[in-house]
Motif scaffolding. Structure first.
Motif, short mmCIF file in Angstrom:
data_model
loop_
_atom_site.label_atom_id
_atom_site.label_comp_id
_atom_site.label_asym_id
_atom_site.label_seq_id
_atom_site.Cartn_x
_atom_site.Cartn_y
_atom_site.Cartn_z
N VAL A 1 0.87 -1.18 0.00
CA VAL A 1 0.00 0.00 0.00
C VAL A 1 0.91 1.23 0.00
N ALA A 2 0.67 2.11 -0.98
CA ALA A 2 1.49 3.31 -1.15
C ALA A 2 0.66 4.56 -0.93
N LEU A 3 1.14 5.43 -0.05
CA LEU A 3 0.44 6.69 0.20
C LEU A 3 1.27 7.86 -0.32
N PHE A 4 0.60 8.79 -0.96
CA PHE A 4 1.25 10.03 -1.37
C PHE A 4 0.43 11.20 -0.85
N VAL A 5 1.14 12.26 -0.48
CA VAL A 5 0.47 13.50 -0.12
C VAL A 5 0.88 14.54 -1.15
N ASP A 6 -0.10 15.05 -1.89
CA ASP A 6 0.19 15.98 -2.97
C ASP A 6 -0.17 17.40 -2.60
N GLY A 7 0.78 18.29 -2.77
CA GLY A 7 0.53 19.72 -2.54
C GLY A 7 -0.51 20.22 -3.53
N THR B 1 -6.78 2.96 7.08
CA THR B 1 -7.10 1.77 7.87
C THR B 1 -7.93 0.79 7.03
N ASP B 2 -8.94 1.32 6.35
CA ASP B 2 -9.81 0.47 5.53
C ASP B 2 -9.02 -0.27 4.46
N VAL B 3 -8.11 0.45 3.80
CA VAL B 3 -7.34 -0.18 2.73
C VAL B 3 -6.38 -1.24 3.29
N LEU B 4 -5.75 -0.92 4.41
CA LEU B 4 -4.82 -1.89 5.00
C LEU B 4 -5.57 -3.15 5.45
N CYS B 5 -6.82 -2.97 5.86
CA CYS B 5 -7.62 -4.11 6.31
C CYS B 5 -7.91 -5.10 5.19
N ILE B 6 -8.10 -4.59 3.99
CA ILE B 6 -8.45 -5.51 2.90
C ILE B 6 -7.21 -6.12 2.24
#
Ligand SMILES: [Zn+2]
Length: 133
Positions: free
Chosen positions: A57-63, A127-132
């Motif tokens: 699972v990859a998270l990005f925070v975009d300005g 959390t939801d994504v990590l759960c699946i």
């Protein structure tokens, strides 16, 4: 057309586009960490902002400005010939990174900087994504 920003300012701005550890990114990391999430930062060739490698699972925070948020990204009024290609390139790079990661089996979630105003909701999504997975 006269260029109104100095070379120094311009290079500072350009550096900030690709900079890591931006404030929104750090905010999300802290929020996750205090809730017990453990992750890697600037992970892999794609330099994933926040990665959960075992679950892919990859998270990005975009300005909002740099990555063209539909709510806050207004086109710069001056120096458009300079800025528009830069901004366009950013967005294209984001899309290319998404596609590359998806091919490698990752789930990619991108948050806009402004979405972090509702951190509980962001955490719930993660959390939801990590759960699946
Ligand atoms: Zn925004």
């Amino acid at each position: 057309m006269v260029d109104k920003i100095t070379k120094e300012t311009r290079s500072k701005i350009m550096a900030s586009i690709h900079s890591k550890n931006t404030k929104p990114e750090v905010d999300l990391r802290k929020a996750l960490w205090t809730r017990g999430f453990r992750y890697k930062i600037h992970y892999g060739e794609e330099k994933i902002d926040i990665a959960f490698p075992s679950r892919k699972v990859a998270l990005f925070v975009d300005g909002c400005f740099w990555h063209g948020c539909p709510v806050h990204a207004h086109k710069p009024k001056s120096n458009q010939a300079y800025w528009l290609p830069k901004l366009k390139k950013n967005v294209q790079r984001d899309i290319a990174t998404n596609e590359l990661l998806k091919i490698e089996g990752w789930i990619v979630i991108r948050f806009w900087e402004h979405e972090l105003d509702n951190m509980d909701r962001v955490i719930k999504t993660v959390t939801d994504v990590l759960c699946i997975r």
